[in-house]
Design a protein around this motif. Structure first.
Motif, PDB file in Angstrom:
ATOM      1  N   GLU A  33     -29.352  14.292  63.255  1.00  0.00           N
ATOM      2  CA  GLU A  33     -28.917  13.479  64.393  1.00  0.00           C
ATOM      3  C   GLU A  33     -28.898  12.028  63.959  1.00  0.00           C
ATOM      4  OE1 GLU A  33     -30.380  12.365  68.914  1.00  0.00           O
ATOM      5  OE2 GLU A  33     -30.494  14.463  68.243  1.00  0.00           O
ATOM      6  N   SER A  66     -26.415  13.687  72.061  1.00  0.00           N
ATOM      7  CA  SER A  66     -27.673  14.159  72.630  1.00  0.00           C
ATOM      8  C   SER A  66     -28.090  13.280  73.800  1.00  0.00           C
ATOM      9  CB  SER A  66     -28.769  14.146  71.562  1.00  0.00           C
ATOM     10  OG  SER A  66     -29.090  12.805  71.195  1.00  0.00           O
ATOM     11  N   ARG A  72     -24.789  14.588  66.840  1.00  0.00           N
ATOM     12  CA  ARG A  72     -25.108  15.712  65.968  1.00  0.00           C
ATOM     13  C   ARG A  72     -23.895  16.619  65.873  1.00  0.00           C
ATOM     14  NH1 ARG A  72     -29.559  17.468  70.465  1.00  0.00           N
ATOM     15  NH2 ARG A  72     -28.119  18.250  72.048  1.00  0.00           N
TER      16      ARG A  72
END
Length: 264
Positions: A33, A66, A72
């Protein structure tokens, strides 16, 4: 003409496809991420360009954002990746034999292919009581240090072997083979044995036993391994791993035999 964001000559700046690929390549097992700033930095792109392209990738589903605001890899990209024939057909053929090996040992069972000069892991079965491994599906490791990597390197083209032998060999533990002469001898033994034992080369508490998987033409296209605690006897596991690999080979159409067992 120059790039309006970077000032680079238009003829030398990367195209849109290259920029999109650079953003996707910014992710790896250590960077699952990333913030927009980190993505731009790792892809070597101006922030404004990265922001625009990340928006396109997110809209298509290649990336997802996210709750924390980071980015991601998205499920759409995973969905497309599963269509890769070298991975999907191999995994279908190998999974029954991997499951048999796991049920017999309850240890880590791994399936890997060679991608360039790396070992790429395409499937993994692990139990709660198995020794902890650092590999994950999709992770890459050097060919010289893992059981599957030794198998894939031993049966690779000589030119690939020479490139590995000529480059610095990364050390992960005191047991990692970093001497080219020792590695060359090890690869010859793997070819004779039709199996490899990687003794504590990645972590000092695990040993990997691996064997080659062949396609219908007899070419080694993958490797199957069992990763067990360093206290285990790898020689006792070689026949089971080789049998599993041969089962995978038969499922891929291979009708030939194998080499002789070695317990080095």
């Amino acid at each position: 003409m120059t790039d309006e964001n970077s000032g680079a000559p238009a003829a030398s700046r990367p195209g849109v496809a290259q920029r999109l690929l650079a953003l996707l390549a910014a992710f790896d097992t250590e960077h699952r991420e990333l913030t927009l700033t980190a993505l731009a930095r790792r892809a070597d792109l101006p922030a404004a360009t990265a922001h625009r392209l990340i928006g396109q990738l997110t809209a298509w589903g290649a990336l997802e954002q996210s709750e924390s605001g980071g980015y991601r890899i998205g499920l759409r990209l995973w969905e497309v990746a599963t269509l890769a024939p070298r991975s999907s057909g191999l995994r279908r053929a190998a999974l029954p034999f991997m499951e048999d090996l796991y049920e017999t040992t309850h240890e880590n069972v791994q399936l890997a292919v060679r991608d360039g000069l790396d070992t790429l892991y395409v499937e993994l079965i692990s139990g709660r009581s198995a020794v902890v491994v650092r590999t994950t599906v999709g992770s890459r490791w050097p060919l010289h240090a893992t059981g599957v990597g030794l198998v894939l390197l031993a049966f690779a083209d000589p030119a690939v072997q020479e490139r590995i032998l000529a480059a610095p060999l990364a050390r992960f533990t005191p047991f990692t083979i970093t001497d080219p002469a020792r590695l060359r001898a090890k690869l010859a033994e793997v070819r004779r044995a039709d199996a490899a034992v990687s003794d504590r080369q990645i972590t000092d508490d695990a040993v990997s036993v691996a064997a080659p998987i062949r396609d219908a033409a007899g070419s080694v296209v993958a490797a199957l391994s069992l990763v067990v605690p360093a206290t285990a006897n790898p020689a006792a596991l070689v026949p089971a791993v080789r049998m599993g690999a041969r089962g995978c080979s038969r499922a891929l159409g291979y009708l030939g035999g194998g080499g002789t067992v070695s317990t080095e």
